[in-house]
Design a protein around this motif. Structure first.
Motif, PDB file in Angstrom:
ATOM      1  N   GLU A  17       0.795  -1.163  -0.177  1.00  0.00           N
ATOM      2  CA  GLU A  17      -0.066  -0.077  -0.006  1.00  0.00           C
ATOM      3  C   GLU A  17       0.781   1.186  -0.070  1.00  0.00           C
ATOM      4  O   GLU A  17       0.602   1.980  -0.637  1.00  0.00           O
ATOM      5  CB  GLU A  17      -0.937  -0.127   1.223  1.00  0.00           C
ATOM      6  CG  GLU A  17      -2.110  -1.140   1.339  1.00  0.00           C
ATOM      7  CD  GLU A  17      -3.169  -1.238   0.321  1.00  0.00           C
ATOM      8  OE1 GLU A  17      -3.370   0.216  -0.428  1.00  0.00           O
ATOM      9  OE2 GLU A  17      -4.070  -1.860   0.250  1.00  0.00           O
ATOM     10  N   LEU A  70       2.578   1.827  -3.423  1.00  0.00           N
ATOM     11  CA  LEU A  70       1.176   2.158  -4.414  1.00  0.00           C
ATOM     12  C   LEU A  70       1.073   3.806  -4.080  1.00  0.00           C
ATOM     13  O   LEU A  70       1.028   4.495  -5.088  1.00  0.00           O
ATOM     14  CB  LEU A  70      -0.032   1.441  -4.123  1.00  0.00           C
ATOM     15  CG  LEU A  70      -0.145   0.247  -4.537  1.00  0.00           C
ATOM     16  CD1 LEU A  70      -1.287  -0.613  -3.892  1.00  0.00           C
ATOM     17  CD2 LEU A  70      -0.264   0.144  -6.192  1.00  0.00           C
ATOM     18  N   GLU A  80      -1.896   2.571  -9.323  1.00  0.00           N
ATOM     19  CA  GLU A  80      -3.142   1.598  -8.835  1.00  0.00           C
ATOM     20  C   GLU A  80      -2.753   0.301  -8.897  1.00  0.00           C
ATOM     21  O   GLU A  80      -3.290  -0.594  -8.306  1.00  0.00           O
ATOM     22  CB  GLU A  80      -4.255   1.991  -9.973  1.00  0.00           C
ATOM     23  CG  GLU A  80      -4.738   3.481 -10.002  1.00  0.00           C
ATOM     24  CD  GLU A  80      -5.842   3.576 -11.103  1.00  0.00           C
ATOM     25  OE1 GLU A  80      -6.276   2.441 -11.719  1.00  0.00           O
ATOM     26  OE2 GLU A  80      -6.394   4.610 -11.392  1.00  0.00           O
ATOM     27  N   ARG A  81      -1.522   0.104  -9.610  1.00  0.00           N
ATOM     28  CA  ARG A  81      -0.976  -1.606  -9.536  1.00  0.00           C
ATOM     29  C   ARG A  81       0.446  -1.351  -9.862  1.00  0.00           C
ATOM     30  O   ARG A  81       0.945  -0.696 -10.678  1.00  0.00           O
ATOM     31  CB  ARG A  81      -1.962  -2.256 -10.786  1.00  0.00           C
ATOM     32  CG  ARG A  81      -1.321  -3.573 -10.700  1.00  0.00           C
ATOM     33  CD  ARG A  81      -2.150  -4.356 -11.983  1.00  0.00           C
ATOM     34  NE  ARG A  81      -2.053  -3.832 -13.285  1.00  0.00           N
ATOM     35  CZ  ARG A  81      -0.994  -4.242 -13.956  1.00  0.00           C
ATOM     36  NH1 ARG A  81      -0.228  -5.134 -13.743  1.00  0.00           N
ATOM     37  NH2 ARG A  81      -0.977  -3.712 -15.144  1.00  0.00           N
ATOM     38  N   MET A 118      -3.416  -9.834  -3.022  1.00  0.00           N
ATOM     39  CA  MET A 118      -3.062  -8.758  -3.466  1.00  0.00           C
ATOM     40  C   MET A 118      -3.171  -8.818  -5.021  1.00  0.00           C
ATOM     41  O   MET A 118      -3.600  -7.843  -5.481  1.00  0.00           O
ATOM     42  CB  MET A 118      -1.847  -7.997  -2.982  1.00  0.00           C
ATOM     43  CG  MET A 118      -2.009  -7.543  -1.123  1.00  0.00           C
ATOM     44  SD  MET A 118      -0.660  -6.656  -0.615  1.00  0.00           S
ATOM     45  CE  MET A 118       0.593  -8.058  -0.501  1.00  0.00           C
ATOM     46  N   GLU A 170      -6.569  -8.989  -5.946  1.00  0.00           N
ATOM     47  CA  GLU A 170      -7.166  -7.725  -5.856  1.00  0.00           C
ATOM     48  C   GLU A 170      -6.524  -6.512  -6.744  1.00  0.00           C
ATOM     49  O   GLU A 170      -7.390  -5.646  -6.911  1.00  0.00           O
ATOM     50  CB  GLU A 170      -6.965  -7.180  -4.527  1.00  0.00           C
ATOM     51  CG  GLU A 170      -7.470  -7.885  -3.220  1.00  0.00           C
ATOM     52  CD  GLU A 170      -6.864  -7.818  -1.964  1.00  0.00           C
ATOM     53  OE1 GLU A 170      -5.971  -6.791  -1.686  1.00  0.00           O
ATOM     54  OE2 GLU A 170      -7.158  -8.543  -1.104  1.00  0.00           O
ATOM     55  N   LYS A 176      -3.869  -5.101  -6.880  1.00  0.00           N
ATOM     56  CA  LYS A 176      -2.775  -4.113  -6.471  1.00  0.00           C
ATOM     57  C   LYS A 176      -1.444  -4.527  -6.972  1.00  0.00           C
ATOM     58  O   LYS A 176      -0.748  -3.665  -7.100  1.00  0.00           O
ATOM     59  CB  LYS A 176      -2.714  -4.236  -4.804  1.00  0.00           C
ATOM     60  CG  LYS A 176      -4.100  -3.720  -4.190  1.00  0.00           C
ATOM     61  CD  LYS A 176      -3.888  -3.797  -2.734  1.00  0.00           C
ATOM     62  CE  LYS A 176      -5.313  -3.459  -2.319  1.00  0.00           C
ATOM     63  NZ  LYS A 176      -5.774  -2.197  -2.187  1.00  0.00           N
TER      64      LYS A 176
END
Length: 318
Positions: free
Chosen positions: A126, A129, A135-136, A171, A174, A176
């Motif tokens: 996180e 990011l 965003e990824r 992740m 998701e 990420k």
């Protein structure tokens, strides 16, 4: 932005785009075709007081055709990621690769401490990011502390690989992160992880520290990129240096290149799935690293380099 951007081009008089050459040629990495010589951004943390110089190094790398850059939130505690966010433009087609598994520990002999617990891995992704403005993240390497020189996990930082892979794959699901890599991992650990889908391995490996040859060959068989750190074997005083080897010095003199360039070029010649991420904080050194991709060896020179004995990279420091 998502970390995979449009290709940088210029136009000829006919209007046809001209793409920058790919240093060292190309190879596959996490489903993309990338230059085999990338850039490791760690040393940019040394330029904390000269942001313009740091940005100039990054722009020079990108304009030279480098299209994958290795970073981490713990490089300068977010400073280096912030440089990448500023330097990489939407048209550059640069794939950003980060890593998790450690966190800053200012003042320590190695200014890092392990951060191996699943909740720490998630928090670090996180943070990456945010600092990268993505965003990824296309690839995130899980830096295990099982092998090679450097940190070792103790106490509650000794975490089962399966528990770590569970949060990494979550992740990825998701959105990420795009792909998972491993670093400082053992051969057994890699074998356990392959079913989860592994894009690359980052272990200490060089002409003179080839402990992981079996792992390199397994990666080749499985289509996993091999991205060695310490490619010249010289990060810690206890480690031997590629550039001290008589055969390397002789090859460099014969070719009119530097010993460091010979060491990097050997890695590119050793196997086609090797990708390099040499780091530097200077443009002249960056240019030399990139130029290593133009070196060719005759068979006699290559045989002489191959015959250099391998010494262990096991130098735990903490």
């Amino acid at each position: 932005m998502d970390g995979i951007l449009m290709a940088s081009t210029s136009s000829t008089l006919s209007g046809e785009p001209v793409f920058a050459s790919r240093p060292g040629g190309t190879a596959q990495f996490a489903g993309r075709t990338v230059s085999r010589i990338g850039y490791g951004a760690m040393q940019l943390a040394r330029l904390h007081d000269d942001r313009d110089a740091a940005l100039a190094v990054l722009r020079r790398a990108i304009e030279s055709g480098v299209d994958h850059i290795d970073t981490a939130q713990f490089y300068g505690d977010g400073f280096v990621n912030g440089l990448l966010r500023e330097a990489i433009r939407p048209q550059d087609d640069v794939m950003v690769v980060s890593k998790v598994g450690a966190t800053p520990d200012p003042g320590a002999p190695i200014p890092l401490r392990p951060a191996q617990r699943p909740e720490e891995l998630r928090a670090d992704v996180e943070a990456n990011l945010v600092s990268l403005g993505l965003e990824r993240i296309p690839v995130v390497n899980l830096r295990r502390l099982d092998a090679g020189p450097g940190l070792r996990a103790t106490g509650d930082q000794v975490v089962d690989l399966d528990d770590q892979l569970a949060v990494m794959t979550a992740m990825r699901d998701e959105g990420k992160i795009g792909a998972i890599g491993l670093g400082s991992v053992t051969l057994d650990g890699l074998r356990r992880a392959i079913p989860a889908g592994i894009a690359c391995v980052q272990n200490a490996y060089s002409l003179i520290t080839r402990d992981d040859e079996a792992m390199l060959q397994l990666c080749r068989a499985e289509g996993i990129a091999w991205v060695p750190f310490f490619p010249l074997g010289s990060a810690f005083p206890q480690m031997p240096k590629v550039t001290d080897e008589a055969a390397v010095l002789a090859a460099a003199a014969s070719l009119g290149r530097t010993p460091a360039q010979v060491g990097l070029a050997w890695l590119l010649h050793h196997a086609p799935h090797v990708l390099l991420i040499p780091g530097t904080a200077g443009i002249e050194h960056l240019d030399e690293n990139i130029a290593a991709g133009t070196i060719t060896f005759d068979q006699a020179t290559l045989d002489t380099l191959d015959a250099i004995p391998s010494r262990s990279a096991e130098v735990p420091l903490g």
